[in-house]
Enzyme design. Sequence first.
Site, PDB file in Angstrom:
ATOM      1  N   TYR A   1     -22.613   4.256  -3.397  1.00  0.00           N
ATOM      2  CA  TYR A   1     -23.700   4.657  -4.296  1.00  0.00           C
ATOM      3  C   TYR A   1     -24.131   3.527  -5.240  1.00  0.00           C
ATOM      4  CZ  TYR A   1     -26.870   8.069  -6.226  1.00  0.00           C
ATOM      5  OH  TYR A   1     -28.020   8.735  -6.579  1.00  0.00           O
TER       6      TYR A   1
ATOM      7  N   GLY B   1     -21.980   5.950   4.117  1.00  0.00           N
ATOM      8  CA  GLY B   1     -21.082   6.430   3.070  1.00  0.00           C
ATOM      9  C   GLY B   1     -21.619   6.062   1.700  1.00  0.00           C
ATOM     10  N   VAL B   2     -22.019   7.064   0.930  1.00  0.00           N
ATOM     11  CA  VAL B   2     -22.572   6.777  -0.401  1.00  0.00           C
ATOM     12  C   VAL B   2     -21.640   7.375  -1.458  1.00  0.00           C
ATOM     13  CG1 VAL B   2     -24.925   6.485   0.378  1.00  0.00           C
ATOM     14  CG2 VAL B   2     -24.166   8.758  -0.232  1.00  0.00           C
ATOM     15  N   GLY B   3     -20.392   6.964  -1.399  1.00  0.00           N
ATOM     16  CA  GLY B   3     -19.377   7.443  -2.343  1.00  0.00           C
ATOM     17  C   GLY B   3     -19.243   6.493  -3.523  1.00  0.00           C
TER      18      GLY B   3
ATOM     19  N   VAL C   1     -18.207   3.503  -3.852  1.00  0.00           N
ATOM     20  CA  VAL C   1     -18.712   2.136  -3.659  1.00  0.00           C
ATOM     21  C   VAL C   1     -20.164   2.168  -3.152  1.00  0.00           C
ATOM     22  CG1 VAL C   1     -18.425  -0.055  -2.448  1.00  0.00           C
ATOM     23  CG2 VAL C   1     -16.395   1.250  -3.143  1.00  0.00           C
TER      24      VAL C   1
ATOM     25  N   LYS D   1       0.858  -1.190   0.000  1.00  0.00           N
ATOM     26  CA  LYS D   1       0.000   0.000   0.000  1.00  0.00           C
ATOM     27  C   LYS D   1       0.886   1.228   0.000  1.00  0.00           C
ATOM     28  CE  LYS D   1      -4.480   1.048   0.417  1.00  0.00           C
ATOM     29  NZ  LYS D   1      -5.637   0.266  -0.022  1.00  0.00           N
TER      30      LYS D   1
HETATM   31  P1  NAD Z   1     -15.322   7.532  -1.344  1.00  0.00           P
HETATM   32  O1  NAD Z   1     -14.392   8.538  -0.803  1.00  0.00           O
HETATM   33  O2  NAD Z   1     -15.789   7.643  -2.767  1.00  0.00           O
HETATM   34  O3  NAD Z   1     -16.662   7.443  -0.451  1.00  0.00           O
HETATM   35  C1  NAD Z   1     -16.628   7.503   0.934  1.00  0.00           C
HETATM   36  C2  NAD Z   1     -17.878   8.241   1.361  1.00  0.00           C
HETATM   37  O4  NAD Z   1     -17.915   8.239   2.786  1.00  0.00           O
HETATM   38  C3  NAD Z   1     -17.904   9.692   0.910  1.00  0.00           C
HETATM   39  O5  NAD Z   1     -19.137   9.988   0.295  1.00  0.00           O
HETATM   40  C4  NAD Z   1     -17.718  10.465   2.226  1.00  0.00           C
HETATM   41  O6  NAD Z   1     -18.377  11.730   2.228  1.00  0.00           O
HETATM   42  C5  NAD Z   1     -18.327   9.504   3.215  1.00  0.00           C
HETATM   43  N1  NAD Z   1     -17.949   9.760   4.604  1.00  0.00           N
HETATM   44  C6  NAD Z   1     -16.787  10.263   5.078  1.00  0.00           C
HETATM   45  N2  NAD Z   1     -16.853  10.384   6.428  1.00  0.00           N
HETATM   46  C7  NAD Z   1     -18.076   9.929   6.791  1.00  0.00           C
HETATM   47  C8  NAD Z   1     -18.738   9.792   8.029  1.00  0.00           C
HETATM   48  N3  NAD Z   1     -18.169  10.169   9.170  1.00  0.00           N
HETATM   49  N4  NAD Z   1     -19.986   9.279   8.029  1.00  0.00           N
HETATM   50  C9  NAD Z   1     -20.600   8.911   6.885  1.00  0.00           C
HETATM   51  N5  NAD Z   1     -20.018   9.027   5.679  1.00  0.00           N
HETATM   52  C10 NAD Z   1     -18.780   9.531   5.647  1.00  0.00           C
HETATM   53  O7  NAD Z   1     -14.626   6.113  -1.069  1.00  0.00           O
HETATM   54  P2  NAD Z   1     -14.965   4.708  -1.719  1.00  0.00           P
HETATM   55  O8  NAD Z   1     -14.054   4.452  -2.856  1.00  0.00           O
HETATM   56  O9  NAD Z   1     -16.439   4.604  -1.922  1.00  0.00           O
HETATM   57  O10 NAD Z   1     -14.500   3.719  -0.555  1.00  0.00           O
HETATM   58  C11 NAD Z   1     -15.271   3.567   0.627  1.00  0.00           C
HETATM   59  C12 NAD Z   1     -14.519   2.623   1.569  1.00  0.00           C
HETATM   60  O11 NAD Z   1     -14.328   1.356   0.914  1.00  0.00           O
HETATM   61  C13 NAD Z   1     -13.115   3.095   1.963  1.00  0.00           C
HETATM   62  O12 NAD Z   1     -12.848   2.670   3.265  1.00  0.00           O
HETATM   63  C14 NAD Z   1     -12.217   2.354   0.996  1.00  0.00           C
HETATM   64  O13 NAD Z   1     -10.922   2.146   1.533  1.00  0.00           O
HETATM   65  C15 NAD Z   1     -12.944   1.043   0.873  1.00  0.00           C
HETATM   66  N6  NAD Z   1     -12.659   0.325  -0.372  1.00  0.00           N
HETATM   67  C16 NAD Z   1     -12.933   0.906  -1.565  1.00  0.00           C
HETATM   68  C17 NAD Z   1     -12.676   0.203  -2.745  1.00  0.00           C
HETATM   69  C18 NAD Z   1     -12.991   0.808  -4.088  1.00  0.00           C
HETATM   70  O14 NAD Z   1     -12.973   0.063  -5.082  1.00  0.00           O
HETATM   71  N7  NAD Z   1     -13.301   2.099  -4.164  1.00  0.00           N
HETATM   72  C19 NAD Z   1     -12.122  -1.075  -2.690  1.00  0.00           C
HETATM   73  C20 NAD Z   1     -11.868  -1.657  -1.436  1.00  0.00           C
HETATM   74  C21 NAD Z   1     -12.136  -0.933  -0.281  1.00  0.00           C
END
Ligand code: NAD
Length: 362
Positions: free
Chosen positions: A196, A190-192, A194, A87
Site C-alpha cells: 500500500y 498484494g497491497v498490504g 508494504v 528467523k
Molecule cells: P501483509 O500481510 O501486510 O500484505 C500482504 C498482502 O498480500 C495482503 O494484503 C494479502 O491479502 C495479500 N495476498 C495474500 N495472498 C495473495 C494472493 N494470492 N494474491 C494477491 N495478494 C495476496 O504483508 P507485508 O508486510 O506487506 O509483506 C508482503 C511481503 O513482503 C511478504 O512476503 C513479506 O515477507 C515481505 N517483506 C515484508 C517486509 C515488511 O517490512 N513488512 C520486509 C521484508 C519482506
Amino acid sequence: MGEHSDALSLDALLQGWDGEEIVLRRDHATGATIIIAVHSTRLGLAGGGTRVKTYPSVEDAIRDAQRLAEGMTYKFAAAQLARGGGKAVIAIPPNLDAAARDDLLRRYGALIHQLGGLFSCGADVGTSDRDMDVIAETGAPYVFGRTPENGGAGDPSPATAIGVFSGIKTTCERLFGSDDLAGRRVVVQGVGKVGYPLLRLLRDAGAELTCGDVDTAAVERARAEMGVTVVAPDAVYDIECDIFSPCALSAILNSETIPRLRCRAVAGSANNQLATPEDVDRLRAREIVYAPDFVVNSGGAIYLIGREVLGWSEQATLDHIATSVRETLKQVYALSDEQGIATSVAAEHVARQRIDNPSEQA
Ligand code: NAD
C-alpha cells in the site's frame, strides 16, 4: 522455496541446510510449534522476523524457517549490517483465539530471552508491532519493532516500501536509461503493509498503476484513494507492464507464472520469490530482469537496526535505505553483466563477499 514441500524428513531437512542451529519447542498449551532457525552468526548475533501461520506440517514450517533465515543472512550482509541471519516460525493451529495467541507469544518471548541474545526478533507475516510489545514483556531486550508508545521504532513496512521504490527506480534506470517513473506501468501484487505505501510512492512519481489482492477491501481502498486499476488476484501475471512488483507471497515466480508474465522486470518485497533456483533462468530466457528480493526488501531490516541500534534519525535512516538498495542493486547488475551470471547469483556473490569482509559492515 515454496512454503509447502513434499513430505521431508527431519533428517533430510537438517542435511540439506547449511545453517548453524534450530531451536524447536512444542507449546503444549496451544498445540503450536515454535521454530527458531539461526542460519549464520558470522557477522554478528542473529536477527529476523517472527512468522505466525498455520502450516500443513511441522516439516513445512521448519523448511520455511530455514529458507527465511538463510535469506536474512544475505539480507543483512548485502545491506552491510553486522548481524547474523535468523528467523522464527510459529506454526499455529487454525482458529487460535486472541488470548491464547498472546500467551503463546509471551512463552515465545521467554524462549528468546533464554537464548540470551543468540536471536533477536522482529515482526513478519502474521505478526505486528503490537505483537512485538507482547513478546517484549518476556523477551526484552531481544525484540525489535515494538510500537513507538512502548519505546520501539514501530512497523518498518513503510521503510521497506521506500527500499522497494528505490529498487524499482534503479531497475528502470537499467532498462530505460532513466529512473523517471512518470508513465511507467507497474503492477503490484498484494497491497498490504508494504504494497500500500509502495503504491502511494509510485503514484506520487507519476507511474501508471495496477494491483491485485485477495483482500477486496484493500484493493477497493487503493482504487478509491489513488485511482489504481484493480484486477483479479490471479490476473496480475498477465498484465502488460514495465515492472511486476510481488508484495504478497513467496515462490510466486515459478514454472506456471513465469511464462505468463508480460513485464520487463520483477522488483518487489516478497521474500523468497523464486520457487526454485532454476526459475531465475526461466526469467532470463524471457529477458525479464530480476531484482533480487533480499536486496530490494532490505529496507525494514535497515530501518530497525538504524533506529533502534545505531541511533540514526528517521530521515537519515530512510535516506540510507534508498541509497543502500540503489547502490547494492547497481553492483549486482554490474556483476551479472560482467560475469554473465543470473542476478540472483550475483546478489549472493555480493553478500558472500561482504560476509567474508566483515570490517565493512555497520
Ligand atoms: P501483509 O500481510 O501486510 O500484505 C500482504 C498482502 O498480500 C495482503 O494484503 C494479502 O491479502 C495479500 N495476498 C495474500 N495472498 C495473495 C494472493 N494470492 N494474491 C494477491 N495478494 C495476496 O504483508 P507485508 O508486510 O506487506 O509483506 C508482503 C511481503 O513482503 C511478504 O512476503 C513479506 O515477507 C515481505 N517483506 C515484508 C517486509 C515488511 O517490512 N513488512 C520486509 C521484508 C519482506
